[in-house]
Design a protein around this motif. Structure first.
Motif, PDB file in Angstrom:
ATOM      1  N   GLU A 296       0.595  -1.127  -0.126  1.00  0.00           N
ATOM      2  CA  GLU A 296      -0.212  -0.079  -0.078  1.00  0.00           C
ATOM      3  C   GLU A 296       0.900   1.266  -0.058  1.00  0.00           C
ATOM      4  O   GLU A 296       0.564   2.099  -0.887  1.00  0.00           O
ATOM      5  N   GLU A 297       1.970   1.397   0.772  1.00  0.00           N
ATOM      6  CA  GLU A 297       2.843   2.404   0.693  1.00  0.00           C
ATOM      7  C   GLU A 297       3.334   2.855  -0.337  1.00  0.00           C
ATOM      8  O   GLU A 297       3.550   3.801  -1.052  1.00  0.00           O
ATOM      9  N   ALA A 298       3.932   1.627  -1.143  1.00  0.00           N
ATOM     10  CA  ALA A 298       4.782   1.653  -2.415  1.00  0.00           C
ATOM     11  C   ALA A 298       3.745   2.238  -3.459  1.00  0.00           C
ATOM     12  O   ALA A 298       4.114   3.142  -4.366  1.00  0.00           O
ATOM     13  N   GLY A 299       2.468   1.628  -3.497  1.00  0.00           N
ATOM     14  CA  GLY A 299       1.308   2.044  -4.243  1.00  0.00           C
ATOM     15  C   GLY A 299       1.238   3.457  -4.209  1.00  0.00           C
ATOM     16  O   GLY A 299       1.097   4.175  -5.229  1.00  0.00           O
ATOM     17  N   ARG A 300       1.096   3.797  -2.905  1.00  0.00           N
ATOM     18  CA  ARG A 300       1.047   5.428  -2.892  1.00  0.00           C
ATOM     19  C   ARG A 300       1.971   6.468  -3.371  1.00  0.00           C
ATOM     20  O   ARG A 300       1.694   7.271  -3.860  1.00  0.00           O
ATOM     21  N   ARG A 301       3.306   5.864  -3.269  1.00  0.00           N
ATOM     22  CA  ARG A 301       4.361   6.819  -3.613  1.00  0.00           C
ATOM     23  C   ARG A 301       4.153   6.854  -5.525  1.00  0.00           C
ATOM     24  O   ARG A 301       4.549   7.849  -5.795  1.00  0.00           O
ATOM     25  N   VAL A 302       3.864   5.678  -5.748  1.00  0.00           N
ATOM     26  CA  VAL A 302       3.755   5.704  -7.412  1.00  0.00           C
ATOM     27  C   VAL A 302       2.502   6.557  -7.902  1.00  0.00           C
ATOM     28  O   VAL A 302       2.775   7.465  -8.664  1.00  0.00           O
TER      29      VAL A 302
END
Length: 224
Positions: free
Chosen positions: A154-160
């Motif tokens: 979820e965190e990496a998806g938010r960064r993208v």
């Protein structure tokens, strides 16, 4: 943005398509032809028949950032810094400007600490972020993403997602198996058995998919 006319390629048959939106989500069953469609849009393949254009130009004439479903299979360099910088070097961008853009892009995605690392030491999620950084660093007109979100938490998806929002001039064509993510796109394309069965807004497309697994879970909970 995307226009297809009389396209026949592998199992794909697209008589006519005009999709004009900044963020386009491509959904459908496995083996439906989604990756082939993305490959045509990226200019990685030429249709056997017909024509595919982006912004009225051949894909080869458009600055495209590509991230495939398996990022580790397309990495060319052993060091993260070199992988992200590769597209700039191929375009003969100066070392100083290249270095600035690599660090800025890495910082945007929160992966500066990965720059000196070996690519074969990375996790699947880290490889996806590095591949995305390599696609974003050369300021593409179009980002084409093949199920990149399947590798991201979820965190990496938010960064993208935040990185894409920070580049309002970039258009996105993204294949995803996450229907909640697809529902946020400006336009959806549902591909089945090599044909685009439905095209339109999330509301228009998902209206046809209520009894399938391609209906967003959040919408079911809310009774949409």
């Amino acid at each position: 943005m995307i226009r297809c006319t009389g396209v026949r390629h592998r199992r794909l048959t697209i008589p006519s398509l005009a999709a004009n939106a900044r963020q386009i989500a491509v959904i459908g069953p496995n083996g439906a032809g989604k990756t082939t469609f993305l490959g045509l849009c990226a200019g990685m393949e030429e249709p056997n028949k017909g024509e595919v254009t982006l912004f009225g130009r051949k894909p080869s004439e458009v600055r495209i950032g590509w991230v495939g479903e398996f990022p580790d299979r397309t990495m060319l360099f052993s060091r993260v810094y070199d992988e992200i910088a590769s597209s700039l070097r191929f375009r003969h961008v100066s070392c100083r400007e290249s270095d600035t853009r690599v660090h800025e892009t890495a910082a945007l995605l929160g992966i500066e600490g990965l720059l000196p690392k070996a690519t074969d030491e990375l996790s699947g999620g880290e490889k996806a972020l590095v591949a995305f950084a390599a696609a974003l660093v050369h300021d593409p007109e179009v980002l084409i993403l093949d199920e990149v979100d399947s590798h991201l938490d979820e965190e990496a998806g938010r960064r993208v997602a935040d990185a894409i929002k920070s580049r309002p001039g970039v258009s996105v064509i993204a294949c995803t198996q996450n229907m909640d993510t697809a529902a946020e796109a400006d336009l959806l394309l549902y591909i089945e058995e090599g044909c685009i069965r439905h095209a339109g807004t999330a509301e228009e497309v998902f209206e046809h998919l209520k009894e399938t697994c391609f209906y967003p879970a959040v919408w079911r909970v809310r009774g949409c």
